[in-house]
Design an enzyme around this catalytic site. Sequence first.
Site, PDB file in Angstrom:
ATOM      1  N   THR D  54       0.539  -1.240  -0.042  1.00 11.36           N
ATOM      2  CA  THR D  54       0.010  -0.157  -0.016  1.00 11.36           C
ATOM      3  C   THR D  54       0.937   1.531   0.334  1.00 11.36           C
ATOM      4  OG1 THR D  54      -2.009  -1.095   1.131  1.00 11.36           O
ATOM      5  CG2 THR D  54      -1.976   1.252   1.206  1.00 11.36           C
ATOM      6  N   TYR D 142       6.003 -11.725   5.386  1.00 11.16           N
ATOM      7  CA  TYR D 142       4.961 -11.292   4.396  1.00 11.16           C
ATOM      8  C   TYR D 142       4.952 -12.316   3.621  1.00 11.16           C
ATOM      9  CZ  TYR D 142       3.002  -7.171   2.157  1.00 11.16           C
ATOM     10  OH  TYR D 142       1.687  -6.316   1.329  1.00 11.16           O
ATOM     11  N   LYS D 170       2.874 -11.456   8.694  1.00  9.10           N
ATOM     12  CA  LYS D 170       2.149 -11.039   7.941  1.00  9.10           C
ATOM     13  C   LYS D 170       1.687 -11.167   7.441  1.00  9.10           C
ATOM     14  CE  LYS D 170       0.187  -6.899   5.677  1.00  9.10           C
ATOM     15  NZ  LYS D 170       0.294  -6.166   4.350  1.00  9.10           N
ATOM     16  N   VAL D 214      -3.309  -5.072   9.183  1.00  6.66           N
ATOM     17  CA  VAL D 214      -2.181  -3.652   8.416  1.00  6.66           C
ATOM     18  C   VAL D 214      -3.104  -4.016   7.847  1.00  6.66           C
ATOM     19  CG1 VAL D 214       0.029  -3.402   6.990  1.00  6.66           C
ATOM     20  CG2 VAL D 214      -0.153  -5.574   9.433  1.00  6.66           C
TER      21      VAL D 214
END
Lengths: 313, 313, 313, 313
Positions: D54, D142, D170, D214
């Site tokens: 993002t 991630y 994540k 997140v």
Amino acid sequence: MTLLTTSKEPLRGIVPPMITPLHADGSLDSASVEKLIEHLIAGGVHGIFILGTTGEFSGLSYQTRRDLITQTCSQVGDRVPVLVGVTDVSIEESIALAEFSANAGAYAVVVAPPFYNNIDQKELTHFYLQLADAISLPMFLYNMPSHTKLVIEVDTVIELSAHERIIGLKDSSAHAVYFQSLCHAFRNQPNFVLMVGPEEMMAETVLMGGFGGVCGGANLFPELYVALYVAAENKDFETMKVCQGAVMEISRNIYQVGQYKSSYMKGLKTSMSFLGLCEAQFASPLYPFSDSEVEELRSRFEVIAADLTQLSL
Amino acid sequence: MTLLTTSKEPLRGIVPPMITPLHADGSLDSASVEKLIEHLIAGGVHGIFILGTTGEFSGLSYQTRRDLITQTCSQVGDRVPVLVGVTDVSIEESIALAEFSANAGAYAVVVAPPFYNNIDQKELTHFYLQLADAISLPMFLYNMPSHTKLVIEVDTVIELSAHERIIGLKDSSAHAVYFQSLCHAFRNQPNFVLMVGPEEMMAETVLMGGFGGVCGGANLFPELYVALYVAAENKDFETMKVCQGAVMEISRNIYQVGQYKSSYMKGLKTSMSFLGLCEAQFASPLYPFSDSEVEELRSRFEVIAADLTQLSL
Amino acid sequence: MTLLTTSKEPLRGIVPPMITPLHADGSLDSASVEKLIEHLIAGGVHGIFILGTTGEFSGLSYQTRRDLITQTCSQVGDRVPVLVGVTDVSIEESIALAEFSANAGAYAVVVAPPFYNNIDQKELTHFYLQLADAISLPMFLYNMPSHTKLVIEVDTVIELSAHERIIGLKDSSAHAVYFQSLCHAFRNQPNFVLMVGPEEMMAETVLMGGFGGVCGGANLFPELYVALYVAAENKDFETMKVCQGAVMEISRNIYQVGQYKSSYMKGLKTSMSFLGLCEAQFASPLYPFSDSEVEELRSRFEVIAADLTQLSL
Amino acid sequence: MTLLTTSKEPLRGIVPPMITPLHADGSLDSASVEKLIEHLIAGGVHGIFILGTTGEFSGLSYQTRRDLITQTCSQVGDRVPVLVGVTDVSIEESIALAEFSANAGAYAVVVAPPFYNNIDQKELTHFYLQLADAISLPMFLYNMPSHTKLVIEVDTVIELSAHERIIGLKDSSAHAVYFQSLCHAFRNQPNFVLMVGPEEMMAETVLMGGFGGVCGGANLFPELYVALYVAAENKDFETMKVCQGAVMEISRNIYQVGQYKSSYMKGLKTSMSFLGLCEAQFASPLYPFSDSEVEELRSRFEVIAADLTQLSL
């Protein structure tokens, strides 16, 4: 290089995607770079493409990439065109590498789509045009859907080809319908260069109007791939059959040791180490074969090397 | 058919995947089946393949499939071999259709992998061997990863080819490296038939040793595809170029109206309706083009049909 | 069944996708069907779903499917609703099975998208509406992208839900955003049943408003999944944690023997054979575990079965 | 930051993946960075994650990335932990950014798999361990298969978690079974932080034992996501339902303008420009919405903003 870049003659032939010789600590093995370049040119290649997928561009630091660009352009000189992969996810870094390449004397840059985000054809077009506007060298598009998650669609290529600096495309999709669709779309633009990556299909695309191949195996045996290309150009089916058979043996034996997604890369570079052309060292995340894999590869390699000697290319 | 099936001569040439003429209510349009078969044979095709993907096999009831098998085998007689797609997710239903085909006089069956569950190569091998053991006709493997979610890997094909009833493979992957790998693997088994589906790549594979193509466009213009095949066989590059250009025009114009995943199927069958060969009716879930799409297609079709007349094939 | 089908009360709870007991020759093992149904009902399940993916529908002949429908509906009677998977590539065969199910007394049918051709959402909508119009039972949509290659998009579900016979959806995508998007889209249509397939996520979706789960493991230990569902319904986090832990142990140990894409199916059915609920026989292309795999599974199974005894559900 | 990094307390809560404010020429909009950081901290977030997907990390030059790291760490100070995405295809560039982040005072780095080459789990493990050995900050894995083409498999996570600097993961896969499998695998290692990316599933994972989210939308309305997290932590289903409804409205309306693969990114950043938090400018290859798309988004945004005011979070 002025003559080359302003020439009307499009690039044709065998343009090996040069592997990047590395030391075990990941630094550039300049001595092997020098040896490899001479090996390729002596083998008759029509150009050299550095920092492609086979050149492990993505695993190299920017410093290493710049070192390789400088050394290659300087050493090759005017002997053959040098193409530089400047694919990146950041357009600013791509531009910087492209301008560095221009200053080093490269012939052209090669750019695959930005490969992190999932994007649409319109965004892809926007990206390529923005990049082409910002650089001074000619550019090849690089279709590589297995790695970038998208195809540069035929209509997108047609649109992009209107830009004066976009002069060709390298297709590594292995998708014969896609490549024939490009050949047909550009049948009236004979200067738009259409090359394929996979060496197994190079000959047939040359028979159908393609310009040549960016063949990984040409790092190892450049004469073989040049001979196959010339045979296809000349529609010499006898020679083609022999060379194609040798290329397929390499594909089946050298590129398929272990069950790795990276078996091609590991098999190619390790075989080159057998010839003394580089060390069998890789950019992370790749790592060397185990000893038993090396021995398995070596025994396969020796059969192929012996067979090739028979061919007296 | 005894002579055909025991013959040592492998199948070569153009074997159209025959579309299935349907009425609006989904029932078989037998009158059009008759007309279409004569159209194909008059066009010089070397075989007829019914109930493939282009034949919309998956959308047809079993009764319709059996009706088509009976009518086709009976009408074709000994003129050309009839291949029948018996792909199914249930091996029992595949076997039943295969035996029905044998009784009807078919030459061979064609079988894609079971396409619902995600399976491994070992399970795939198990499936094919079990099927081959249970039927009496020769069988072609059918590689169609876009629809079945898996590739019949080269090593799997090699293993399966040891079964006496498995006599060839049709590859619709469009993956040139895969097909060249098969050609190389079977270079010493010249009776194992290797054909491609996508018509855009048929010529080049024949140049490289392929046996021909299962070309959808041959439903429409059989002479064109036969001429292209013959030109490739004869290495007549002049004729090949002209025919390949026409085939690519069909690919680009007839198969790409609308943005449907089914644009190929809709464009082909609707164009055939322009020639009076069938109605533009489809098995669910496909449905006809809108009026404006039909008109768009018609204007494209007329250009192509006029160009083809010029070729005087 | 009249009361059930006209009832306003939507289906909730645990609806096991019943495995299909088979003999080694592929025929239906009716004695085990009987035993299994009683095992499930005694375990407290809220419905029984036959001929789903876990029921190996795709590998069964139509005769076997009809036999199973008849036996199940007859034996279950009014005790719990029977849902029948009538997924097929041919709409005519789907309709025929749906009407057969209606006559047998089924509660509803469950239909995944046609899974051979690659189609668009508009074609999918067309297919489902045509099917819903042609049958007499209520229908559940079945989202199963790993097998059917497409997602039933949220907007498509909304559009389809306007049809009076389309009463819910089973989602086996495991995609939590997709499922939450459905829950949100239908927040004002509390009778549209939204269930998930993967048992590992059943509890959390019930906490968030889901209706329950079509949990494969409930074939083996129905009480466990019913207890987990009830705990989630009651927001009894203590019990939920214990049951979820057991469900995850099953997921990790029973469904992951071997490196097969079919390890879930083989592990589940073979474990059921340890309980005497069926033979460890599969529809082609699946085949039984090797002896050593069976022993590996058995030792894992015994640990889990012993742990479950401790839970005294 | 010493206290934070040596603390035994694992990170929990809402850690927005901060968007990167840019000017039209692609340079960092430092004034907006300052404003945005204060907006987030005032909204109660539990950490800030810069240079994630993002944050458009992949489209930024290295200089811009370093500028952002320096400014963010300096401005945030000890108020909340700062996590820095140092994902790269070159391990040397990852290490350099990680060490730069350590010097700037970051709490941890976050690393997705190298995303150009297709690699195996063993190569992935090798890469992560080599990286973890070379840096001084704690690291989060991630998982982002839609962008990196591979899943960090559960067994790989277990193996990697043995490294003292690998402290959490994540997961942006939205795959509920995967996340539950991780929760189960780490049930006895309560300090290994497991967070999800997709905000639509954050609440349910917190209910099941997850550590938080997140969430991209927290750039826009941090209070909403914090309130949803707190409600889930407290099993306050009443508040959860209201907040989850608002989050889903954002998901359905703000992230789905146009049919772009990048609609999420464009909708989020453009909505933030409505609040004066940044310009609606993007790193190439993304480009701004058209005027009509902006207006469509604005009208949707205003409804949502008005509804949120009612909630008085």
